[in-house]
Design an enzyme around this catalytic site. Structure first.
Site, PDB file in Angstrom:
ATOM      1  N   LYS A 198       9.287   0.649  27.225  1.00  0.00           N
ATOM      2  CA  LYS A 198       9.721  -0.432  28.120  1.00  0.00           C
ATOM      3  C   LYS A 198       9.031  -1.719  27.676  1.00  0.00           C
ATOM      4  O   LYS A 198       7.807  -1.797  27.641  1.00  0.00           O
ATOM      5  CB  LYS A 198       9.338  -0.114  29.572  1.00  0.00           C
ATOM      6  CG  LYS A 198       9.512  -1.298  30.528  1.00  0.00           C
ATOM      7  CD  LYS A 198       9.184  -0.931  31.984  1.00  0.00           C
ATOM      8  CE  LYS A 198       9.174  -2.177  32.884  1.00  0.00           C
ATOM      9  NZ  LYS A 198       8.847  -1.855  34.292  1.00  0.00           N
TER      10      LYS A 198
ATOM     11  N   ASP B  39       7.823  -9.630  34.071  1.00  0.00           N
ATOM     12  CA  ASP B  39       8.597  -9.067  35.184  1.00  0.00           C
ATOM     13  C   ASP B  39       8.324  -9.854  36.459  1.00  0.00           C
ATOM     14  O   ASP B  39       7.345  -9.602  37.160  1.00  0.00           O
ATOM     15  CB  ASP B  39       8.232  -7.589  35.375  1.00  0.00           C
ATOM     16  CG  ASP B  39       9.031  -6.946  36.508  1.00  0.00           C
ATOM     17  OD1 ASP B  39      10.021  -7.572  36.963  1.00  0.00           O
ATOM     18  OD2 ASP B  39       8.674  -5.825  36.920  1.00  0.00           O
TER      19      ASP B  39
ATOM     20  N   LYS C 178       9.102 -10.714  43.094  1.00  0.00           N
ATOM     21  CA  LYS C 178       7.798 -10.184  43.504  1.00  0.00           C
ATOM     22  C   LYS C 178       7.022 -11.261  44.246  1.00  0.00           C
ATOM     23  O   LYS C 178       7.132 -12.438  43.927  1.00  0.00           O
ATOM     24  CB  LYS C 178       6.984  -9.795  42.258  1.00  0.00           C
ATOM     25  CG  LYS C 178       7.420  -8.519  41.583  1.00  0.00           C
ATOM     26  CD  LYS C 178       6.500  -8.212  40.400  1.00  0.00           C
ATOM     27  CE  LYS C 178       7.030  -7.051  39.582  1.00  0.00           C
ATOM     28  NZ  LYS C 178       7.028  -5.778  40.311  1.00  0.00           N
TER      29      LYS C 178
ATOM     30  N   ASP D 218       3.983  -5.964  31.377  1.00  0.00           N
ATOM     31  CA  ASP D 218       5.079  -5.024  31.589  1.00  0.00           C
ATOM     32  C   ASP D 218       5.801  -4.600  30.302  1.00  0.00           C
ATOM     33  O   ASP D 218       6.796  -3.894  30.337  1.00  0.00           O
ATOM     34  CB  ASP D 218       6.070  -5.636  32.594  1.00  0.00           C
ATOM     35  CG  ASP D 218       6.720  -4.590  33.476  1.00  0.00           C
ATOM     36  OD1 ASP D 218       6.173  -3.480  33.577  1.00  0.00           O
ATOM     37  OD2 ASP D 218       7.777  -4.896  34.060  1.00  0.00           O
TER      38      ASP D 218
ATOM     39  N   ASP E  35      14.096  -5.602  40.838  1.00  0.00           N
ATOM     40  CA  ASP E  35      12.733  -5.337  40.384  1.00  0.00           C
ATOM     41  C   ASP E  35      12.580  -3.917  39.828  1.00  0.00           C
ATOM     42  O   ASP E  35      11.558  -3.592  39.239  1.00  0.00           O
ATOM     43  CB  ASP E  35      11.747  -5.576  41.537  1.00  0.00           C
ATOM     44  CG  ASP E  35      10.323  -5.776  41.065  1.00  0.00           C
ATOM     45  OD1 ASP E  35      10.122  -5.938  39.836  1.00  0.00           O
ATOM     46  OD2 ASP E  35       9.410  -5.771  41.915  1.00  0.00           O
TER      47      ASP E  35
ATOM     48  N   GLU F 167      13.802  -2.804  37.180  1.00  0.00           N
ATOM     49  CA  GLU F 167      14.497  -3.186  35.945  1.00  0.00           C
ATOM     50  C   GLU F 167      14.127  -2.314  34.752  1.00  0.00           C
ATOM     51  O   GLU F 167      14.904  -2.169  33.821  1.00  0.00           O
ATOM     52  CB  GLU F 167      14.207  -4.660  35.617  1.00  0.00           C
ATOM     53  CG  GLU F 167      12.898  -4.934  34.859  1.00  0.00           C
ATOM     54  CD  GLU F 167      11.642  -4.549  35.621  1.00  0.00           C
ATOM     55  OE1 GLU F 167      11.712  -4.453  36.856  1.00  0.00           O
ATOM     56  OE2 GLU F 167      10.596  -4.315  34.983  1.00  0.00           O
TER      57      GLU F 167
ATOM     58  N   ARG G 241      13.832   0.883  34.398  1.00  0.00           N
ATOM     59  CA  ARG G 241      14.716   2.048  34.215  1.00  0.00           C
ATOM     60  C   ARG G 241      16.075   1.622  33.647  1.00  0.00           C
ATOM     61  O   ARG G 241      16.742   2.418  32.990  1.00  0.00           O
ATOM     62  CB  ARG G 241      14.854   2.793  35.553  1.00  0.00           C
ATOM     63  CG  ARG G 241      15.456   1.989  36.659  1.00  0.00           C
ATOM     64  CD  ARG G 241      15.203   2.604  38.031  1.00  0.00           C
ATOM     65  NE  ARG G 241      13.813   2.437  38.477  1.00  0.00           N
ATOM     66  CZ  ARG G 241      13.328   2.893  39.631  1.00  0.00           C
ATOM     67  NH1 ARG G 241      14.114   3.563  40.461  1.00  0.00           N
ATOM     68  NH2 ARG G 241      12.061   2.682  39.959  1.00  0.00           N
TER      69      ARG G 241
HETATM   70  N1  BES Z   1       6.717  -3.342  36.340  1.00  0.00           N
HETATM   71  C1  BES Z   1       6.818  -2.841  37.651  1.00  0.00           C
HETATM   72  C2  BES Z   1       5.818  -1.714  37.938  1.00  0.00           C
HETATM   73  C3  BES Z   1       4.364  -2.102  37.850  1.00  0.00           C
HETATM   74  C4  BES Z   1       3.684  -2.511  38.974  1.00  0.00           C
HETATM   75  C5  BES Z   1       3.686  -2.015  36.648  1.00  0.00           C
HETATM   76  C6  BES Z   1       2.347  -2.871  38.879  1.00  0.00           C
HETATM   77  C7  BES Z   1       2.346  -2.362  36.545  1.00  0.00           C
HETATM   78  C8  BES Z   1       1.680  -2.786  37.668  1.00  0.00           C
HETATM   79  C9  BES Z   1       8.232  -2.309  37.879  1.00  0.00           C
HETATM   80  O1  BES Z   1       9.248  -2.956  37.202  1.00  0.00           O
HETATM   81  C10 BES Z   1       8.537  -2.450  39.322  1.00  0.00           C
HETATM   82  O2  BES Z   1       8.628  -3.548  39.781  1.00  0.00           O
HETATM   83  N2  BES Z   1       8.711  -1.327  40.000  1.00  0.00           N
HETATM   84  C11 BES Z   1       9.034  -1.301  41.383  1.00  0.00           C
HETATM   85  C12 BES Z   1      10.203  -0.379  41.571  1.00  0.00           C
HETATM   86  C13 BES Z   1      10.774  -0.396  42.956  1.00  0.00           C
HETATM   87  C14 BES Z   1      11.483  -1.693  43.218  1.00  0.00           C
HETATM   88  C15 BES Z   1      11.731   0.774  43.063  1.00  0.00           C
HETATM   89  C16 BES Z   1       7.816  -0.785  42.129  1.00  0.00           C
HETATM   90  O3  BES Z   1       7.162   0.139  41.622  1.00  0.00           O
HETATM   91  O4  BES Z   1       7.484  -1.329  43.185  1.00  0.00           O
HETATM   92 ZN    ZN Z   2       8.703  -3.879  35.471  1.00  0.00          ZN
HETATM   93 MN    MN Z   3       9.970  -4.670  38.234  1.00  0.00          MN
END
Ligand code: BES
Ligand code: ZN
Ligand code: MN
Length: 504
Positions: free
Chosen positions: A264, A269, A276, A287, A346, A348, A350
């Site tokens: 990834k 992000d 966010k 990210d 968010d 994204e 996947r």
């Molecule tokens: N990049 C983030 C996950 C992340 C969070 C990585 C903190 C490193 C530190 C990912 O893209 C994300 O935003 N995931 C969301 C998914 C949710 C919207 C289903 C999450 O984990 O809150």
């Molecule tokens: Zn992300």
């Molecule tokens: Mn995200």
């Protein structure tokens, strides 16, 4: 950059600035570890007592500086704690040595030449000391215009008197490749998103590919549109910086197995339209750590000339909100034709990974591993030191876990519960990118699994926690990008190349 070498010169006459020895804990107080004999002798047998007087205990992470005694050419001796003393015929474990060497190298920033006289009586131990030293010496200084901190140690000599010179040199060469490539991944993670974006990341891959003779292919917006890579295109469409999918391949003429590594690479992000909040968005240059790990691992595998074919896939995009950004409710057509309703922009990672997994799967690799800073849920579950490891194949997952543990990384098995899969059903498309909140890391894994060819062993490493270290440095881990998963991916390729397992 710190240079590594092997030394078999007697410790007393080494022309270095500092000699590093181990100090271990024993019931009688601190004791010098194997490797320290010549230094101990120069102290006329009074070293253990001197360490006790200084308050040294031998605990891991502890350091003490001593002026070198007469009879030692170096001016400084540094002791570094190894924890409990190993029995006479027992070796210190590789991770203890990596950390000790890392602590020493970091402590000695500003020193020119350093000899590591730690207990290294096998080639594996020599390699561990060298890797730890190189990782501990790392500093990210690209954006400093003043002498903010002392310069990294210029030269690290690994003392390997108990290991044959050829074996020791081969071990140190391997360590040099692994350490340099892992540090490359750290540099990429630490580089801010105004300088590292999909195009500049792809350019870095092209240039490294040229340097080391690997085939690199870069797909751009045109190729995405023609090939219907809706996931990568959809996530990237809100940014002024267009997305890329990069393929970098190491092929070996005698390879009997092939691996695909998928990373990834969200260079920033913001969350997109599902933006966010403050507190979550300023850390999001990290990210792309999965793509950085894949890139570094493929380069290391190539430079080590491992007898296995390894193809890296870097799914690069910047996730931004704008008038052209993908909206919650939009439906994307993924590579391979499946449709996904974007319920949260968010989620994204996947989406870009789905395209890359399908594309990687087309080449029918023997196994696929993806690496991603995918979910906050995984950080809540496992904290910031372990990465979650999910798989469609228990035996393959165990191979990944074994590779991680041998390489000194903390991986933990996580399930893919079938009960959660239904939560990813969409009212309008084949799938939604958002499912049940509880077990969010596993739901993300289940989403990815949908894009893995049936029958291909696959593992998903969610490195959201350990990809970045927010606190003070420890062991060989600096603040910032850690290079998480690089060593696991390289070790897995080594195990696959030597067939040290059943199956692919
Ligand atoms: N990049 C983030 C996950 C992340 C969070 C990585 C903190 C490193 C530190 C990912 O893209 C994300 O935003 N995931 C969301 C998914 C949710 C919207 C289903 C999450 O984990 O809150
Ligand atoms: Zn992300
Ligand atoms: Mn995200």
């Amino acid at each position: 950059m710190t240079a590594l070498s092997v030394s078999t010169i007697p410790v007393a006459s080494l022309p270095v600035d500092c000699i590093v020895i181990g100090a271990a804990k024993s019931t009688k107080g601190p004791v010098p570890a194997p490797g320290a004999e010549a230094v101990a002798e120069a102290f006329d047998g009074a070293l253990a007592e001197l360490l006790g007087t200084l308050g040294v205990t031998g605990a891991e992470g502890e350091v003490a500086k001593l002026p070198a005694p007469a009879g030692i050419r170096a001016r400084l001796v540094l002791t570094v704690g190894l924890g409990d003393a190993a029995n006479n015929n027992e070796e210190y474990d590789a991770e203890t040595l990596r950390r000790a060497a890392g602590v020493a190298a970091r402590t000695l920033a500003g020193t020119g030449t350093v000899a590591l006289a730690l207990p290294a009586r096998t080639a594996e131990a020599v390699e561990a000391v060298a890797v730890g030293g190189l990782l501990g010496a790392y500093a990210f200084t690209a954006y400093r215009t003043t002498d903010h901190a002392a310069a990294p140690v210029r030269e690290l000599a690994i003392l390997a008197n108990r290991v044959g010179r050829t074996d020791a040199e081969a071990a140190v060469r391997r360590a040099g490749v692994l350490g340099q490539e892992l540090n490359r991944a750290r540099d990429l993670v630490n580089t801010p998103a105004n300088d590292l974006h999909p195009e500049s990341f792809a350019a870095a891959v092209v240039s490294a590919g040229q340097e080391y003779g690997l085939a690199v292919e870069v797909l751009d917006e045109e190729a995405f549109a023609a090939g219907a890579f809706g996931g990568i295109l959809g996530v990237g469409q809100g940014s002024a910086r267009p997305p890329r999918l990069v393929r970098i391949a190491h092929t070996h003429p005698e390879a009997k197995a092939s691996l695909a590594y998928v990373g990834k690479g969200i260079t920033y992000d913001s969350g997109g339209i599902s933006l966010k909040p403050v507190g979550a968005n300023e850390i999001m240059k990290r990210d792309m750590a999965g793509a950085a790990a894949v890139f570094a691992a493929v380069l290391a595998v190539a430079r080590l000339d491992l007898r296995v074919n390894v193809t890296g896939w870097l799914a690069l995009a910047e996730n931004m909100p704008s008038g052209s950004a993908v909206r919650p409710g939009d439906v994307l057509r993924m590579y391979g034709g499946r449709t996904v309703e974007v319920l949260n922009t968010d989620a994204e990672g996947r989406l870009v990974l789905a395209d890359a997994l399908v594309r990687a799967g087309e080449e029918r690799p023997d196994a696929i591993v993806d690496v991603a800073t995918l979910t906050a849920a995984m950080r809540f579950g496992l904290g910031n030191h372990l990465f979650g490891t999910m798989s469609n194949d228990d035996a393959f997952r165990d191979r990944v876990l074994a590779a991680a543990s041998r390489a000194g990384e903390r991986a933990w098995p996580m399930p893919l519960p079938a009960e959660l899969r239904g939560s990813l059903d969409s009212r309008v498309a084949d799938l939604a990118n958002l499912g049940e909140r509880m077990g969010g890391g596993l739901v993300a894994g289940l989403f990815l699994q949908e894009f893995v060819p049936a029958g291909t062993p696959w593992a998903h490493l969610d490195i959201a926690g350990p990809a970045f270290h927010e606190g003070e440095p420890n062991g060989y881990t600096p603040n910032g990008g850690t290079g998480c998963a690089v060593r696991t991916l390289v070790r897995l390729a080594q195990d696959t190349a030597t067939g040290g397992h059943d199956g692919p």
